[in-house]
Design an enzyme around this catalytic site. Structure first.
Site, short mmCIF file in Angstrom:
data_model
loop_
_atom_site.label_atom_id
_atom_site.label_comp_id
_atom_site.label_asym_id
_atom_site.label_seq_id
_atom_site.Cartn_x
_atom_site.Cartn_y
_atom_site.Cartn_z
N ASP A 30 -11.78 49.63 -13.64
CA ASP A 30 -13.11 50.17 -13.34
C ASP A 30 -12.96 51.58 -12.79
O ASP A 30 -11.91 51.94 -12.24
CB ASP A 30 -13.80 49.31 -12.27
CG ASP A 30 -14.00 47.88 -12.74
OD1 ASP A 30 -14.07 47.66 -13.96
OD2 ASP A 30 -14.08 46.99 -11.88
N1 URA Z 1 -10.70 43.47 -11.94
C1 URA Z 1 -11.79 44.19 -11.57
O1 URA Z 1 -12.76 43.63 -11.08
N2 URA Z 1 -11.77 45.52 -11.77
C2 URA Z 1 -10.71 46.19 -12.26
O2 URA Z 1 -10.75 47.42 -12.38
C3 URA Z 1 -9.58 45.43 -12.62
C4 URA Z 1 -9.59 44.08 -12.45
#
Ligand code: URA
Length: 241
Positions: free
Chosen positions: A105
């Site tokens: 993310d």
């Molecule tokens: N899980 C998440 O919620 N976000 C990420 O960026 C990676 C794994």
């Protein structure tokens, strides 16, 4: 391989642009300018080193890269609201078709792999491969044993039919969770932690397989992965597959 093809394969632009770089005397081999785009460059071991505009490069058949992703960058090449992680890499890597191995993310930090080896990208993103990924999550509420147990036993995520279980869930500190997961579902860690009754405030990926984000790699920096790194990536919990 001739010099024009070598530059082209390494992401230095179109064939025409590569010929231009050579003709303009901007390419050096073994410290000497080479102005012949047809010059034969043997692909030996170790691979040939060359310079373009004074910057040293080494020929690599495939590119494998680790990036310490900062917050505020999207993994997409075509980002919606933030800069792309490709802004942190030399343009040659984007030009030769490097893509991120799965996605983090925009607000997640830490280890991101990128490669132009399609089989490698597929193997490390395929749910079948079950590569352990270790995350550190700073959570809003103090962690309790019940939450850790729920994460290990499996929580049902919204829209899923089967529970998602962590391979491991440990408390590193009152509000610092170390979570190892095998899959890479959308927002997986945040959704799992929410389903266990807490909330992720910060998320960092520390390890993939047996390869940990190097302590010497500052946020926003990247490095080439060598054969040892690739072997470590293929290990699960420090064991060869
Ligand atoms: N899980 C998440 O919620 N976000 C990420 O960026 C990676 C794994």
């Amino acid at each position: 391989m001739d010099l024009e093809t070598l530059l082209f394969s390494q992401g230095f632009g179109s064939r025409r642009q590569c010929r231009g770089l050579v003709a303009e005397g901007r390419v050096r081999i073994g410290g000497e300018p080479c102005t012949d785009p047809r010059a034969d460059i043997p692909l030996l071991t170790p691979p040939p080193a060359f310079e373009v505009d004074g910057h040293a490069w080494t020929y690599r058949e495939k590119a494998y890269v680790a990036l310490n992703k900062p917050a505020g960058y999207e993994c997409s090449r075509d980002p919606q609201h933030h800069l792309s992680v490709f802004h942190l890499l030399p343009p040659q890597l984007g030009e030769r078709g490097v893509q991120s191995v799965g996605r983090l993310d925009q607000d997640t930090t830490g280890l991101l792999l990128l490669s132009d080896d399609g089989a490698f990208v597929h193997a490390f993103t395929s749910p079948k491969r079950k590569v352990p990924k270790v995350y550190l999550a700073t959570v809003r509420h103090p962690l309790d044993d019940d939450q850790l147990a729920r994460l290990r036993e499996g929580v049902l995520l919204h829209g899923e039919t089967k529970p998602s279980a962590a391979l491991a869930a440990h408390r590193r500190d009152e509000r610092l969770l170390e979570l190892t997961v095998l899959e890479g579902k959308y927002h997986q860690v945040k959704r799992m932690v929410a389903a266990a009754g807490n909330r992720v405030e910060k998320l960092h990926r520390e390890r993939i397989g047996g390869y940990a984000l190097p302590a010497s790699l500052a946020e926003g920096e990247w490095r080439w992965l060598d054969e040892n790194d690739l072997a470590a990536l293929r290990m699960k919990d420090g064991r060869a597959e």
